[in-house]
Every structure is written in structure tokens, then in C-alpha cells.
Design an enzyme around this catalytic site. Structure first.
Site, PDB file in Angstrom:
ATOM      1  N   HIS A 127      -3.563   1.425  -8.396  1.00  0.00           N
ATOM      2  CA  HIS A 127      -4.272   0.369  -7.659  1.00  0.00           C
ATOM      3  C   HIS A 127      -5.574   0.890  -7.044  1.00  0.00           C
ATOM      4  O   HIS A 127      -6.420   0.094  -6.657  1.00  0.00           O
ATOM      5  CB  HIS A 127      -3.356  -0.354  -6.663  1.00  0.00           C
ATOM      6  CG  HIS A 127      -3.082   0.348  -5.358  1.00  0.00           C
ATOM      7  ND1 HIS A 127      -1.946   1.083  -5.120  1.00  0.00           N
ATOM      8  CD2 HIS A 127      -3.786   0.403  -4.220  1.00  0.00           C
ATOM      9  CE1 HIS A 127      -1.970   1.560  -3.902  1.00  0.00           C
ATOM     10  NE2 HIS A 127      -3.081   1.164  -3.311  1.00  0.00           N
ATOM     11  N   ASP A 168       2.763   3.944  -9.948  1.00  0.00           N
ATOM     12  CA  ASP A 168       1.425   3.588  -9.446  1.00  0.00           C
ATOM     13  C   ASP A 168       0.466   4.789  -9.488  1.00  0.00           C
ATOM     14  O   ASP A 168       0.106   5.334  -8.459  1.00  0.00           O
ATOM     15  CB  ASP A 168       1.559   3.044  -8.022  1.00  0.00           C
ATOM     16  CG  ASP A 168       0.304   2.314  -7.550  1.00  0.00           C
ATOM     17  OD1 ASP A 168      -0.749   2.444  -8.204  1.00  0.00           O
ATOM     18  OD2 ASP A 168       0.388   1.620  -6.512  1.00  0.00           O
ATOM     19  N   SER A 182      -3.308   5.736   0.219  1.00  0.00           N
ATOM     20  CA  SER A 182      -2.961   5.498  -1.180  1.00  0.00           C
ATOM     21  C   SER A 182      -3.592   6.579  -2.031  1.00  0.00           C
ATOM     22  O   SER A 182      -4.776   6.885  -1.881  1.00  0.00           O
ATOM     23  CB  SER A 182      -3.463   4.136  -1.629  1.00  0.00           C
ATOM     24  OG  SER A 182      -2.552   3.152  -1.267  1.00  0.00           O
TER      25      SER A 182
HETATM   26  N1  ARG Z   1       0.619  -2.482  -0.401  1.00  0.00           N
HETATM   27  C1  ARG Z   1      -0.127  -1.449  -1.061  1.00  0.00           C
HETATM   28  C2  ARG Z   1      -1.317  -1.063  -0.217  1.00  0.00           C
HETATM   29  O1  ARG Z   1      -1.893  -1.629   0.564  1.00  0.00           O
HETATM   30  C3  ARG Z   1      -0.506  -1.761  -2.476  1.00  0.00           C
HETATM   31  C4  ARG Z   1      -1.498  -2.858  -2.693  1.00  0.00           C
HETATM   32  C5  ARG Z   1      -1.832  -3.107  -4.132  1.00  0.00           C
HETATM   33  N2  ARG Z   1      -0.729  -3.711  -4.868  1.00  0.00           N
HETATM   34  C6  ARG Z   1      -0.508  -5.054  -4.942  1.00  0.00           C
HETATM   35  N3  ARG Z   1       0.540  -5.497  -5.585  1.00  0.00           N
HETATM   36  N4  ARG Z   1      -1.289  -5.939  -4.386  1.00  0.00           N
HETATM   37  O2  ARG Z   1      -2.164  -1.449   0.273  1.00  0.00           O
HETATM   38  N1  GLU Z   2      -1.277   0.651  -0.441  1.00  0.00           N
HETATM   39  C1  GLU Z   2      -1.947   1.244   0.677  1.00  0.00           C
HETATM   40  C2  GLU Z   2      -3.348   1.719   0.316  1.00  0.00           C
HETATM   41  O1  GLU Z   2      -3.971   1.154  -0.544  1.00  0.00           O
HETATM   42  C3  GLU Z   2      -1.108   2.320   1.239  1.00  0.00           C
HETATM   43  C4  GLU Z   2       0.016   1.672   1.861  1.00  0.00           C
HETATM   44  C5  GLU Z   2      -0.062   1.719   3.352  1.00  0.00           C
HETATM   45  O2  GLU Z   2      -0.759   0.893   3.957  1.00  0.00           O
HETATM   46  O3  GLU Z   2       0.612   2.615   3.841  1.00  0.00           O
HETATM   47  O4  GLU Z   2      -3.902   2.591   0.932  1.00  0.00           O
END
Ligand code: ARG
Ligand code: GLU
Length: 719
Positions: free
Chosen positions: A88, A224, A654
Site C-alpha cells: 500500500h 502487504d 507502514s
Molecule cells: N490501515 C492501514 C494504514 O493506515 C492500511 C491502509 C491501506 N489499506 C486499505 N485497505 N485501505 O493506514
Molecule cells: N497502515 C498504516 C500506514 O500506512 C500503518 C497502520 C497504523 O496506523 O498503525 O502507515
């Protein structure tokens, strides 16, 4: 006798042991680990020294970690500058290289030779060379009694001078950031590489497996990851893209452990966490979850429900709204987890208990009381005061963000402002036409009208009349206080509903254009909302915020002085390099449910829904699963996929490496568990967990699934 006393002694030792709870909370500054954390880290099982993590005299772990494009983290995993980060995080780059013939998002991409690695203009990788404390010089001109603005300008002037005088090489940069709410300033000497090429990515059915449904969720089964490579000039220094550039020879790269982890193993995550607010007073925590999160979730709930309804019925709308849905849903889900987590752990009461303890210690110390007495109360009172304005700001910004007609109006106003300042030209009009083309390509006025009705309803219900402003109130009463009537009028007449209509408007001679804009109900409404916010909310908001900043800085220093010796303090995240450590561990999200700390490929197959856009599984992966063909990456006929631990992480982490006690790579951080997302304001070791993909799953996908063995060959695997 003897026996008895041995028993007693043993019992005592056991009690002491069980009382020692390791603190897994904290995003620590790497240059301070030897003073603050090394002892505890070793107590938790770490086998290396703090000087192996941060060292300015020899290659250390920090030299393998980069800020990836400023929004994610990545790490160097070979002597050839190979980078590992999340799928991502690489998503935009992968998407830009994708076309109908080469759909790398759908099918994955693997460069079979160095020549096939794909350049990404604009993408950067930044190393941290050195971190210095420059607080003394930064605040040298600050005088007692300065206003918040005077203080800031005195500091800003100093920071410029410090940056100009810093000792660094010509290809390096210097950056200074405030820490502890402006009580400390650290300078970072950095090296930014500008030629970062895409090396490989699995298909989305692995890299984004589970998509929005599984986002923030444990148990998780997402691979991922994606891989890039840093290229440098022939001299090894940062250089703009050139076909002649060569793979970077890094100062350090991470060895990869093939051993995996077990419960309670020490883990450490290094990376660039974006933003946390751990030192707020209780009123601010209460406001965050009860007022602000609630407002944003309420607005997004309504918009997402409508988008989802249309997306399920209409393939075209699904394509148009998929990206919007995913980005809106990401934080929508996170905020709900945050509200839930604070409630479950009684987070507000916990803060109040902390404040009671702080007050007790403060009042027992006359000197500190003299210095800090009343600060906390004032700060809490200021948060109560700012509450209605902050709430209105969030309803207002969610309204203008999620009603696309209003965000189209913002784009138009931007363009008109620029035109006003620089005069109009064909060039600027063409650029604007392009922006609007991209916007309307994914716009459906029917969908947007439904969102409008729903969100304007909530907005008018929640935001009091006097804060909305008279312009809006006039339009509102002219439509009989009905969002349905207002929507009928706006969407039937406004030029903002279609690309061609907007472009026709901006091509009119200036006076005609202004006359037409004045008559446009969509434009009128957007202006009315703006003006209402600008007049009734923004001034109070910024005046109170300045006062809060001042008191929050004092309260931060007060906490550090009053609780000195009782607690170690780490600064809030601000996108600078941090180290967090914890232990591999499951958790119990609710009564009767216990989560294990590991998932396996079997779980991917359990979730498999053929043809589904979230849960499809590639045929090749199914085949490998059926044959249990895991090569050297499996464990007793099973393939590990993801695991969780109590490392304190946030957005920006991330792509961060998860390291074992020896500083070897064991996994790749990519998410947190839903119930623990409140770690941004109130970390609680009982439910806060970060989610990582097991490095052996990454290697298995690269080697056995994609057959890109040349990449595994350049890594250093240790058994
Ligand atoms: N929750 C994770 C992070 O903030 C992954 C975000 C990307 N993935 C998604 N399915 N939207 O930010
Ligand atoms: N998915 C998050 C990112 O893009 C990391 C997840 C979190 O917030 O811990 O940095």
C-alpha cells in the site's frame, strides 16, 4: 528452617518478577536509547547494544532505514540497495506503471533483470545521517512575556541560522523539528536519494488481500509488501534519475532471520511514525473520542452507506468510487476503533487518575507548584471552551470533503484566486481543465445528490444556527429548511454538476462569468458555508488554539519535571525516526474471545471467495498451498503469514522493519488492530498491537510464487 527461608526468598523473588511489567509504550529517539531504554530492552531479551542501533561512527541499524517518499518507511535488505516496503506504500507507483496491457496491480510485476527495474520520478528515499540536540541555540532569543507569535518568530529566525551553520556535506540536507510540544529542538542531517526504482510487487490479491473488509482487522492474511531499489550516481551519492546510475552500496543492510518468532519474543520496529498526541489533558481525550471522532464517523457513515449502495448495483459507479471509498473508509474505521478502545480501557478515567497523581506530586513540591500551578486546569478549561468550534470545524470539513459538488467548488475557487493574482492564460485554463477532467471522470451527480441530502441534514442538525452564518441560513430557510428541496434546486441548476458546464463557465468573458457564478446556487451555497466558517468559527478556533499551544507546551514540561524519575518520556510522533519495542503476543478484544498471535496460509484459504474483489486468491498460490510446496520458508508443512506484537506504532510506520533480539529482519509492519488504534492518544498494553507480515511469507512469494530468485540470492538469510 533453611528450607523455609529459601522458600520465602523464592516467593519474594517471584513476586518481584511478576510485578515488573515492561513498558511497551513509547516511540523513542534512536540517539537517546543508550541512556533511556537499553537496560529495559535487554531485560526484555534484546541481544544487541543501543550502539548497534544508532551509531554515527560505523554502520548501524538506522543506516538501513529510510523515509519512503515522506509518507511511509522502507528498509535496505541487500548490499545492492534493495528496499522492502508495503504494497500500500508502493501503490501509487505501481498504479502509475499499470495499463490495460500491463496491469501490475492486478497481476503483479517482477523485474527479471536490473534493466527491467522501473524508475518513479518524484519518489525519494531519505536516510538519517545524524541527530543533534539544538534546543539551546533554538530558544536563545526567547524572552519571558513574549506572545506565542513573537516566540515562534524568534525561534524560526534562529533555526534558519542554525541550519546555515551546520556541518554537513554538500549533498546532505539539514532539517530541524520541535519535540515535546516545542520544549526541545532536534536537527537531522539527511541524505535523500531521488532515483528509486520499482523492482517487484505481488498481485493485489496477495498484497491487498482482504482489502477494506480486513483493513485494521486481526486475524489478518495480507502479503502487504513491494520491493524497490535505490540507485546512486557512480560516486555513490544521491543523483537525479539517469540510466547510468548504479545500485546503492549502503552503509548497512538488514540480515534476514529464517527462524520466525514465538510468544513473548522481543521485537523492535524502526520507522517514521507520523503523528500522535499522548500528553493531552483528559478534556482533550474526551473531546477527541466523544465529539470529534463521533462527528467525523457520523458524516462518513452516511456518505459511505450511500456510495456502497450504488457501488453494489452499478459496475461503472463501483470503478468510479472504489478509491474514494477506500480512502474515506480507512480513517472512518480507525476512529471507530479509537472510540471503542478508549471506552473498553476506560481511557478518560485513566487520564483523570494520571492527572490526580500529577496534581498530588505537584502540590507536594512548592517550587514546582509555584512554576506550574494551575496550568493543567487552564488547559482543560481551554479545551472545554474550544469544544463547539472544533466540533463545527469537523462537521464543516467533512461536509465539504464528502459532498463532491462542494469540493468541486473549492477547486474552482482555487483556480479563480490564482487567476486573480496572476491573470488568466490558456496554460492555466488547460491545467484547470485537466484537474477537473480527472475529478469528473469519477463523479456521478445522482450519487452525490443523495450524499448531499444526507450530510446537509446532519450538518444542520448538529451545527447551531449562529455558527452556520446568515448567508447559509438564508439559503436554508429559502428552501423551507429541507435538504431535499435544497438538493433538488442545486443539482438541477448548478454548473458544478458537470465538467462541460464548469469549463463553459470559466471560458466566458470575466464579467459574464462573475454574473453567472453569482446566480449559481451551488456556488452560492459553497460560498455561504465558507463565509459562515470564516466569520463564526475560524477566528475563535485559532485564538484559542494559540492559547492551547502555549499551555500545552508548559504542561508537557510540567509533566516531565513533576514525574521525573517515575516515568520516562518519549516525544509525540512527528514523522521523525523512532524505535519502538515490545513482545510477540495475542490479545483479548472482548469477553470470551482470545486472539492468537499468528496466522497461516490455511487462513487465506478459509477466507478465499473465488472472483471476489477482496478475497480472491491467485491460482498459483492455491496450487502451492495444495502441494504444500513452501521450500525452505514453511514450518512443519505450514506457511506462516502474519503476526502481532505490542510495538507502539502509528500511520507512517507502514513499511517499517520488525526486528528480533539480534536486529535481524523478521517481518514488515503494515497495520494495527482495530481495538488498539487509540494508541495514538492513549496506548494500553492490554489491547494495542501492531500487525506485521512474516518475512518468510514475503520470501516465499518472491521465490516460490513469483520465481524471482535473483532477489532472494542478493539477501543475507540467517538460520
Ligand atoms: N490501515 C492501514 C494504514 O493506515 C492500511 C491502509 C491501506 N489499506 C486499505 N485497505 N485501505 O493506514
Ligand atoms: N497502515 C498504516 C500506514 O500506512 C500503518 C497502520 C497504523 O496506523 O498503525 O502507515
Amino acid at each position: 528452617m533453611l528450607q523455609n527461608s529459601v522458600k520465602k526468598w523464592l516467593l519474594l523473588a517471584l513476586l518481584v518478577l511478576s510485578q515488573h511489567v515492561y513498558a511497551t509504550e513509547g516511540m523513542w529517539l534512536p540517539q537517546l536509547l543508550s541512556n533511556l531504554n537499553e537496560k529495559e530492552m535487554k531485560g526484555m531479551g534484546m541481544k544487541i547494544n543501543a550502539s548497534d542501533i544508532y551509531n554515527i561512527n560505523k554502520g548501524s541499524l538506522k543506516d538501513a532505514i529510510v523515509s519512503f517518499g515522506g509518507f511511509c518507511t522502507a528498509e535496505v535488505i541487500s548490499s545492492q540497495g534493495l528496499l522492502l516496503t508495503n504494497h500500500h506504500c508502493g501503490y501509487d507507483a505501481i498504479q502509475k506503471h499499470s495499463s490495460l496491457e500491463h496491469n501490475y496491480l492486478e497481476n503483479g510485476f517482477w523485474a527479471r533483470t536490473a534493466a527491467e527495474e522501473l524508475p518513479n520520478p518524484g519518489l525519494t528515499a531519505t536516510f538519517i545521517v545524524r541527530i543533534d540536540d539544538v534546543t539551546k541555540a533554538a530558544v536563545a532569543d526567547v524572552k519571558p512575556g513574549m506572545t506565542e507569535k513573537e516566540r515562534q518568530s524568534a525561534i524560526d529566525k534562529r533555526l534558519e541560522i542554525i541550519k546555515q551553520q551546520v556541518k554537513k556535506e554538500s549533498w546532505q540536507d539539514a532539517m530541524i523539528k520541535p519535540f515535546f510540544e516545542g520544549n526541545k529542538y532536534y536537527l537531522f542531517v539527511t541524505e535523500t536519494y531521488k532515483d528509486v526504482r520499482l523492482v517487484g510487487t505481488p498481485p493485489s490479491s496477495i498484497g491487498k488481500f482482504g482489502s477494506d473488509t480486513d483493513n485494521w482487522v486481526w486475524p489478518r492474511h495480507t502479503g502487504d509488501f513491494s520491493m524497490f531499489r535505490i540507485y546512486a550516481g557512480k560516486d555513490g551519492k544521491p543523483a537525479p534519475y539517469s540510466a547510468d546510475n548504479v545500485p546503492l552500496k549502503p552503509k548497512y543492510f538488514l540480515p534476514i532471520s529464517m527462524k520466525g518468532v514465538k510468544k513473548d519474543d522481543f521485537t523492535m520496529v524502526m520507522g517514521f511514525p507520523g503523528r500522535t498526541t499522548e500528553y493531552l489533558p483528559s478534556e482533550a481525550v474526551k473531546q477527541t473520542v466523544e465529539v470529534l471522532d463521533f462527528a467525523k464517523v457520523e458524516m462518513r457513515d452516511a456518505a459511505l452507506k450511500i456510495w456502497d449502495g450504488y457501488m453494489r448495483k452499478n459496475e461503472q459507479i463501483k470503478i468510479q468510487y472504489a478509491a474514494k471509498f477506500a480512502s474515506t473508509a480507512n480513517y472512518w474505521k480507525k476512529w471507530q476503533g479509537e472510540m471503542l478502545g478508549i471506552k473498553k480501557t476506560d481511557g478518560i478515567a485513566k487520564k483523570q487518575r494520571y492527572e490526580a497523581e500529577y496534581n498530588k506530586l505537584l502540590n507536594a513540591n512548592p517550587a514546582l507548584k509555584q512554576q506550574y500551578g494551575g496550568v493543567l486546569d487552564t488547559l482543560n478549561a481551554l479545551y472545554v471552551k474550544i469544544n463547539p468550534y472544533a466540533q463545527n470545524r469537523d462537521y464543516y470539513s467533512e461536509l465539504t470533503k464528502n459532498v463532491e459538488l462542494l469540493s468541486a467548488a473549492d477547486k474552482l475557487f482555487d483556480y479563480l484566486d490564482k487567476m486573480n493574482a496572476n491573470g488568466s492564460s490558456d496554460d492555466s485554463r488547460n491545467k484547470f481543465a485537466g484537474t477537473m477532467q480527472d475529478f469528473y471522470k469519477n463523479y456521478n451527480p445522482g450519487v452525490d445528490k443523495d450524499v448531499f441530502v444526507s450530510l446537509v441534514d446532519i450538518y444542520t442538525k448538529r451545527v447551531p444556527e449562529n455558527l452556520r452564518g446568515s448567508l447559509f441560513n438564508n439559503i436554508w430557510s429559502a428552501s423551507g429548511n429541507s435538504s431535499k428541496t435544497l438538493a433538488d434546486n442545486v443539482y438541477a441548476t448548478s454548473a458544478l454538476t458537470a465538467h462541460a458546464k464548469v469549463m463553459k463557465l470559466v471560458q466566458l468573458p470575466q464579467e459574464e462569468m462573475i454574473a453567472a457564478l453569482r446566480k449559481d446556487l451551488g456556488v452560492q451555497l459553497a460560498i455561504a458555508l465558507h463565509e459562515g466558517f470564516k466569520e463564526n468559527v475560524a477566528p475563535q478556533l485559532s485564538a484559542l488554539q494559540l492559547q492551547i499551544n502555549d499551555r500545552q507546551r508548559t504542561y508537557m514540561q510540567a509533566q516531565m519535571d513533576v514525574l521525573a524519575g517515575k516515568k520516562n518520556f518519549y516525544p509525540d510522533a512527528n514523522s521523525t525516526l523512532r524505535v519502538t519495542y515490545g513482545k510477540v503476543d495475542g490479545y483479548s478484544p472482548k469477553d470470551g474471545v482470545d486472539y492468537d498471535y499468528y496466522t497461516w496460509l490455511d487462513g487465506v484459504m478459509e477466507k478465499y471467495i473465488p472472483g471476489d474483489y477482496e478475497f480472491d486468491v491467485p491460482a498459483k498460490l492455491i496450487e502451492l498451498y495444495k502441494k504444500k510446496d513452501y521450500g525452505r520458508y514453511g514450518v512443519n508443512g505450514k506457511m506462516p503469514v502474519c503476526f502481532i506484537a505490542s510495538n507502539h506504532t502509528t500511520g507512517g510506520n507502514s513499511g517499517s522493519p520488525a526486528l528480533n533480539a539480534y536486529g535481524q529482519l523478521i517481518g514488515l509492519n503494515f497495520d494495527r488492530t482495530w481495538e488498539g488504534t487509540m494508541s495514538d492518544i492513549n496506548y494500553d498494553p492490554s489491547i494495542c498491537r501492531n500487525i506485521m507480515v512474516d518475512i518468510r511469507y514475503v520470501l516465499f512469494i518472491v521465490d516460490k510464487f513469483a520465481g524471482c530468485t535473483r532477489l532472494v540470492d542478493e539477501m543475507k538469510l540467517v538460520n
